[in-house]
Design a protein around this motif. Sequence first.
Motif, mmCIF file in Angstrom:
data_model
loop_
_atom_site.group_PDB
_atom_site.id
_atom_site.type_symbol
_atom_site.label_atom_id
_atom_site.label_comp_id
_atom_site.label_asym_id
_atom_site.label_seq_id
_atom_site.Cartn_x
_atom_site.Cartn_y
_atom_site.Cartn_z
ATOM 1 N N LEU A 122 0.828 -1.194 0.000
ATOM 2 C CA LEU A 122 0.000 0.000 0.000
ATOM 3 C C LEU A 122 0.872 1.256 0.000
ATOM 4 O O LEU A 122 2.006 1.235 0.490
ATOM 5 N N GLN A 123 0.337 2.344 -0.530
ATOM 6 C CA GLN A 123 1.085 3.604 -0.621
ATOM 7 C C GLN A 123 0.400 4.657 0.253
ATOM 8 O O GLN A 123 -0.341 5.509 -0.244
ATOM 9 N N PRO A 124 0.643 4.632 1.549
ATOM 10 C CA PRO A 124 -0.029 5.568 2.453
ATOM 11 C C PRO A 124 0.691 6.917 2.507
ATOM 12 O O PRO A 124 1.832 7.051 2.069
ATOM 13 N N VAL A 125 0.001 7.893 3.078
ATOM 14 C CA VAL A 125 0.621 9.189 3.336
ATOM 15 C C VAL A 125 1.542 9.089 4.539
ATOM 16 O O VAL A 125 2.658 9.610 4.528
ATOM 17 N N THR A 126 1.088 8.425 5.606
ATOM 18 C CA THR A 126 1.920 8.218 6.795
ATOM 19 C C THR A 126 1.727 6.800 7.309
ATOM 20 O O THR A 126 0.681 6.172 7.105
ATOM 21 N N VAL A 127 2.755 6.316 8.001
ATOM 22 C CA VAL A 127 2.722 4.998 8.640
ATOM 23 C C VAL A 127 3.073 5.176 10.109
ATOM 24 O O VAL A 127 4.116 5.741 10.449
ATOM 25 N N VAL A 128 2.189 4.685 10.984
ATOM 26 C CA VAL A 128 2.387 4.776 12.431
ATOM 27 C C VAL A 128 2.493 3.367 12.994
ATOM 28 O O VAL A 128 1.696 2.484 12.643
ATOM 29 N N TYR A 129 3.462 3.152 13.868
ATOM 30 C CA TYR A 129 3.569 1.901 14.618
ATOM 31 C C TYR A 129 3.355 2.230 16.082
ATOM 32 O O TYR A 129 4.193 2.873 16.713
ATOM 33 N N ASP A 130 2.196 1.823 16.612
ATOM 34 C CA ASP A 130 1.903 2.024 18.028
ATOM 35 C C ASP A 130 2.253 0.736 18.759
ATOM 36 O O ASP A 130 1.467 -0.210 18.815
ATOM 37 N N CYS A 131 3.450 0.708 19.310
ATOM 38 C CA CYS A 131 3.979 -0.497 19.956
ATOM 39 C C CYS A 131 3.526 -0.519 21.413
ATOM 40 O O CYS A 131 4.163 0.072 22.287
ATOM 41 N N MET A 132 2.415 -1.179 21.678
ATOM 42 C CA MET A 132 1.853 -1.184 23.025
ATOM 43 C C MET A 132 2.384 -2.328 23.875
ATOM 44 O O MET A 132 2.280 -2.295 25.102
ATOM 45 N N ASP A 133 2.938 -3.359 23.237
ATOM 46 C CA ASP A 133 3.492 -4.509 23.952
ATOM 47 C C ASP A 133 4.684 -5.051 23.173
ATOM 48 O O ASP A 133 4.801 -4.833 21.956
ATOM 49 N N GLU A 134 5.538 -5.777 23.878
ATOM 50 C CA GLU A 134 6.606 -6.512 23.209
ATOM 51 C C GLU A 134 6.024 -7.870 22.815
ATOM 52 O O GLU A 134 6.112 -8.857 23.545
ATOM 53 N N LEU A 135 5.402 -7.917 21.637
ATOM 54 C CA LEU A 135 4.654 -9.111 21.236
ATOM 55 C C LEU A 135 5.552 -10.328 21.088
ATOM 56 O O LEU A 135 5.106 -11.464 21.280
ATOM 57 N N SER A 136 6.811 -10.111 20.755
ATOM 58 C CA SER A 136 7.718 -11.248 20.561
ATOM 59 C C SER A 136 7.958 -12.010 21.858
ATOM 60 O O SER A 136 8.399 -13.166 21.831
#
Length: 765
Positions: A122-136
């Motif tokens: 996808l070609q978005p205007v912005t990309v946000v990563y809301d890292c709420m937990d260490e999923l790994s």
Amino acid sequence: MKPATSLLAGGRQPVLLCFSHLRWNFVYQRPQHLITRFARDYSVLYFEEPLFDARQDEPHLEEQQPCASLRVLVPHLMPGQGRAADERALRSLLDAYLAAHPAKELHLWYYTPMSLAFSEHLQPVTVVYDCMDELSAFHGAPPELIERERRLMRRADVVFTGGHSLYESKRKLHSNVHLFPSSVDVAHFAQARAPGPEPADQAGIPGPRLGFYGVLDERLDTALLDELAVLRPDWHFVMVGPVVKIDPACLPRRPNIHYLGAKTYETLPAYLAGWDVALMPFAMNESTRFISPTKTPEYLAGGRAVVSTPVPDVLRSYGDCGLVHIAATAGEFVQAIERELPRGQDREDLCRQADAILASMSWDDTWRRMRDIMIRVRRRRAPIRRRYDYLIVGAGFAGSVLAERLAAGLGKKVLVIDKRPHIAGNAYDYHNEAGILVHKYGPHIFHTNCAKVVGYLSRFTDWRPYEHRVLASVDGKLVPMPINLTTLSLLYGRRFTSGEATAFLAARAEPVGRFKTSEDVVVGTVGRELYEKFFRGYTRKQWGLDPSQLDSSVTSRVPTRTSQDDRYFTDVFQCMPRRGYTAMFEKMLDHPNIEVMTGTDYEDVRDLVDFGHLIYCGPIDEFFDYCYGKLPYRSLQFRHETLDQPRFQPVAVVNCPSEDVPYTRITEYKYLTGQQHDRTSITYEFPSAQGDPYYPVPRPENAALYRRYQMLADRNPGVTFVGRLGSYRYYNMDQVVAQALSVYERLARGRKQAAHAQLQQQYAM
């Protein structure tokens, strides 16, 4: 209206596509709090992880709509196909949905890096990563997760983290990482402070009660819970929440441990209200190393002290606050609980301490700060250089009216920009998470005596008749405001005729000579007693100044009547846009010669856009870099609430003049809009010295300072200043429209005169 390259067309909201590993209807936590708020400015798509229950060759997307601007997309895939096939199917479903619902501007928001596999194209205007937990670190985490997070980090424009430990870990991996720990909806959980009906499944549990709500998974220290129950068999441990990713058989079973199962977010305060102390018995393992539990501030908002294991972020954020006790062993837990049980008898003191801790931890504040960061990211993406006849700064009434007139009336190419992520300025309205139409920046009631303004705006909206009525909370009564015969009768316990009221008020009025200040106006008209009841406290809150320090125009806006007319306004035309203000603005700006760019500041585009003339609706002192100093403004902060009841108060607005109450008024929007709904939404207004400029402060020295800026403006013929901020005047909406129409006529005359002069020059040659 058409969009500029990579710009937002004001006629359609931008789309925020959120990829989450958490089900929307599972546990109400960080994603739900934030995403429902982003739905005020975006059309939000919440894309969940798939369910593997589709029949042969029938993968599909289930679409749910929790509120007007939010759609939850649940993929249903065939079981047993393998990860690669699943991801191909997810990409196909996602692409088909986006093709059927095209977005003029797309933003991506990730809670799980695993979604990158089917969305990276996808070609978005912005990309946000809301890292709420260490999923790994979670049990059963896919091995690909770490590598996909690295790829997401490379693609993301901004990274938010849900706690200090995560921030320390992720800031090494990205250049634009921001810390946003768990916040709290104080008003919701504060319901636990007042007694109420007990939930049926908790009512029969004896006390003292020690409670926990949340997901019961590998993060719960089951051995610690079992030991506590053995050490104190007379205490009862209430565990509220679903059991996930662990075998329910591994949970300790004791007569004094009560598992009540999953509950809705709305009912959590009722359970919390029945606990003596709140617990967070988290295991100290890899899965809790980076967590910042949302329930910590929620427990405090509910007026309950907390005992927690030494989770790093809990220890760092709350270890010294006095209301959250850190205990590593069952014995330490018992000691901490024993210290707190007697303090529950003085809940009022505990709540005061909690309020001080939580003062700056609202989800609204977190959302606003996140949104502002996204806007700054958005601004860095420069538009393609092109030529416009007019650049208009501000998409409120002044800017939008002028844009429409210049585009439709003169055929000019117009670019409208606004630093907010929406059009309509302070009149912006939207459907909230409950589907109720509300005004984001407080109530806007349209009224005017100007037929020209009505005729113009009626091109873009139908109207709903509405006469505004206001009550003031005075002496324990709700009485009409402005003061009228009914007000006097309710306050003084007797009926008044018009003549009696005139004589009554005249007898109390104080001789003040010429009215210079707002205090003079009221005291010289109705006397000091009514001035103190209705005006002094309200004005001091609203303006941060005593009425004796303000121009007479402030209180002159609210007349006193010796009739029973209880309307707040007496204008000939009193109506509301039938579909709301934003819909009216969208239609106004819907012209092929108009392009709109929201989330963009003038400073970000002034050197990137070619334009002939600038129309500036922002603060005039800001335009000139505050060279003479800042013009004083008052701002507002809003607390919006949705209530599970059809009505909250008897009229749209209740004023609260007393200085003992921090807010000035409460607005209930269904009166304004006429909307039928089984719930209702209200807004509390808190005047503030900080924030967006709303009200120019009417004092002589401020008017003098404005005149200095006006002289600078007069020496800049290529710029026209218009609107409340550009003119430093307290205009009503109709006055701004009238001013904009007048400015347009002046610009049109100037254009004709210039064309005529050019023609004469040609003939002379």
